[in-house]
Each structure stands twice: as C-alpha cells, then as structure tokens.
Design a protein around this motif. Structure first.
Motif, PDB file in Angstrom:
ATOM      1  N   GLU A   5      -3.476   9.329  -1.935  1.00 57.23           N
ATOM      2  CA  GLU A   5      -3.706  10.430  -0.999  1.00 57.23           C
ATOM      3  C   GLU A   5      -2.410  11.224  -0.825  1.00 57.23           C
ATOM      4  O   GLU A   5      -1.322  10.656  -0.753  1.00 57.23           O
ATOM      5  CB  GLU A   5      -4.151   9.863   0.352  1.00 57.23           C
ATOM      6  N   ASN A   6      -2.517  12.536  -0.780  1.00 59.19           N
ATOM      7  CA  ASN A   6      -1.363  13.429  -0.626  1.00 59.19           C
ATOM      8  C   ASN A   6      -1.664  14.416   0.492  1.00 59.19           C
ATOM      9  O   ASN A   6      -1.919  15.586   0.252  1.00 59.19           O
ATOM     10  CB  ASN A   6      -1.079  14.146  -1.951  1.00 59.19           C
ATOM     11  N   LEU A  26       2.764  16.042   1.556  1.00 64.13           N
ATOM     12  CA  LEU A  26       3.649  14.903   1.729  1.00 64.13           C
ATOM     13  C   LEU A  26       4.448  14.647   0.450  1.00 64.13           C
ATOM     14  O   LEU A  26       5.635  14.330   0.503  1.00 64.13           O
ATOM     15  CB  LEU A  26       2.836  13.669   2.125  1.00 64.13           C
ATOM     16  N   ARG A  27       3.824  14.849  -0.709  1.00 62.27           N
ATOM     17  CA  ARG A  27       4.523  14.679  -1.995  1.00 62.27           C
ATOM     18  C   ARG A  27       5.688  15.656  -2.112  1.00 62.27           C
ATOM     19  O   ARG A  27       6.794  15.281  -2.516  1.00 62.27           O
ATOM     20  CB  ARG A  27       3.546  14.884  -3.154  1.00 62.27           C
ATOM     21  N   ASP A  28       5.456  16.909  -1.732  1.00 65.01           N
ATOM     22  CA  ASP A  28       6.529  17.905  -1.757  1.00 65.01           C
ATOM     23  C   ASP A  28       7.664  17.502  -0.814  1.00 65.01           C
ATOM     24  O   ASP A  28       8.838  17.624  -1.150  1.00 65.01           O
ATOM     25  CB  ASP A  28       6.012  19.286  -1.344  1.00 65.01           C
ATOM     26  N   ALA A  69       8.758  10.747  -5.490  1.00 66.75           N
ATOM     27  CA  ALA A  69       7.719  11.093  -4.509  1.00 66.75           C
ATOM     28  C   ALA A  69       6.399  10.416  -4.860  1.00 66.75           C
ATOM     29  O   ALA A  69       5.718   9.880  -3.982  1.00 66.75           O
ATOM     30  CB  ALA A  69       7.543  12.609  -4.444  1.00 66.75           C
ATOM     31  N   ASP A  70       6.034  10.410  -6.147  1.00 67.80           N
ATOM     32  CA  ASP A  70       4.789   9.755  -6.568  1.00 67.80           C
ATOM     33  C   ASP A  70       4.843   8.256  -6.291  1.00 67.80           C
ATOM     34  O   ASP A  70       3.858   7.660  -5.840  1.00 67.80           O
ATOM     35  CB  ASP A  70       4.519  10.018  -8.049  1.00 67.80           C
ATOM     36  N   ALA A  74       2.384   6.121  -3.792  1.00 68.55           N
ATOM     37  CA  ALA A  74       1.675   4.925  -4.259  1.00 68.55           C
ATOM     38  C   ALA A  74       1.994   3.731  -3.361  1.00 68.55           C
ATOM     39  O   ALA A  74       1.095   2.957  -3.000  1.00 68.55           O
ATOM     40  CB  ALA A  74       2.049   4.620  -5.708  1.00 68.55           C
ATOM     41  N   GLU A  75       3.241   3.589  -2.985  1.00 66.44           N
ATOM     42  CA  GLU A  75       3.626   2.493  -2.091  1.00 66.44           C
ATOM     43  C   GLU A  75       2.995   2.666  -0.720  1.00 66.44           C
ATOM     44  O   GLU A  75       2.530   1.714  -0.107  1.00 66.44           O
ATOM     45  CB  GLU A  75       5.149   2.422  -1.982  1.00 66.44           C
ATOM     46  N   ARG A  76       2.946   3.905  -0.257  1.00 63.92           N
ATOM     47  CA  ARG A  76       2.314   4.213   1.030  1.00 63.92           C
ATOM     48  C   ARG A  76       0.839   3.826   1.007  1.00 63.92           C
ATOM     49  O   ARG A  76       0.319   3.277   1.983  1.00 63.92           O
ATOM     50  CB  ARG A  76       2.478   5.707   1.317  1.00 63.92           C
TER      51      ARG A  76
END
Length: 82
Positions: A5-6, A26-28, A69-70, A74-76
C-alpha cells in the motif's frame, strides 16, 4: 508479489485535492527522507562509473532512494517490527 500500500503521506480533506491527487505519496516522502544518506553513501562510488543502464549520478541517487522507499513500504506492510 503485489505492491505494498502507498497511501498519501499527508492526507487532507477533499478541498485539498490538487490535480486529482491527495498530495505526496508515502513512497515519495520515504524517498525524500532517504536521498541525503544515499548521496553521502554513493557519491564516492559514482566516481568509478555507473552500473549498466544508469546515465548520471542523479539517476543513480534517485533509483537508490526509491529502492529504499520500496523496502520501507514492504516492511511497513509486514508490520515493521523486527
């Protein structure tokens, strides 16, 4: 593997919707937070040339920042705690 999810980094009400987006993802935001460390870590390495397909220091730095960021997304998605 599906993409994590982003969501919007700074959710806002509908009135803040600009150009069909709810602002920075969030990725940015994660990539922006990582870029300083990436530049410090990779600047010396770039003097030795770039990996295949990379044409500039900026492209190298941006790619690494978004890779971080990716990994953070993924960890999140896994819950984030080790």
């Amino acid at each position: 593997m599906s993409q994590p999810e982003n969501p919007s980094a700074f959710p806002a009400c509908n009135e803040a919707n600009v150009n069909g987006t709810m602002g920075m993802t969030l990725r940015d935001w994660f990539a922006g937070q990582a870029i300083g460390a990436v530049i410090r870590q990779c600047a010396g390495d770039a003097a030795f040339g770039y990996p295949e397909g990379i044409e500039s220091m900026e492209q190298l730095f941006a790619g690494k920042a978004f890779a971080i960021a990716d990994a953070m997304l993924a960890e999140r998605a896994k819950g984030g705690a080790l």
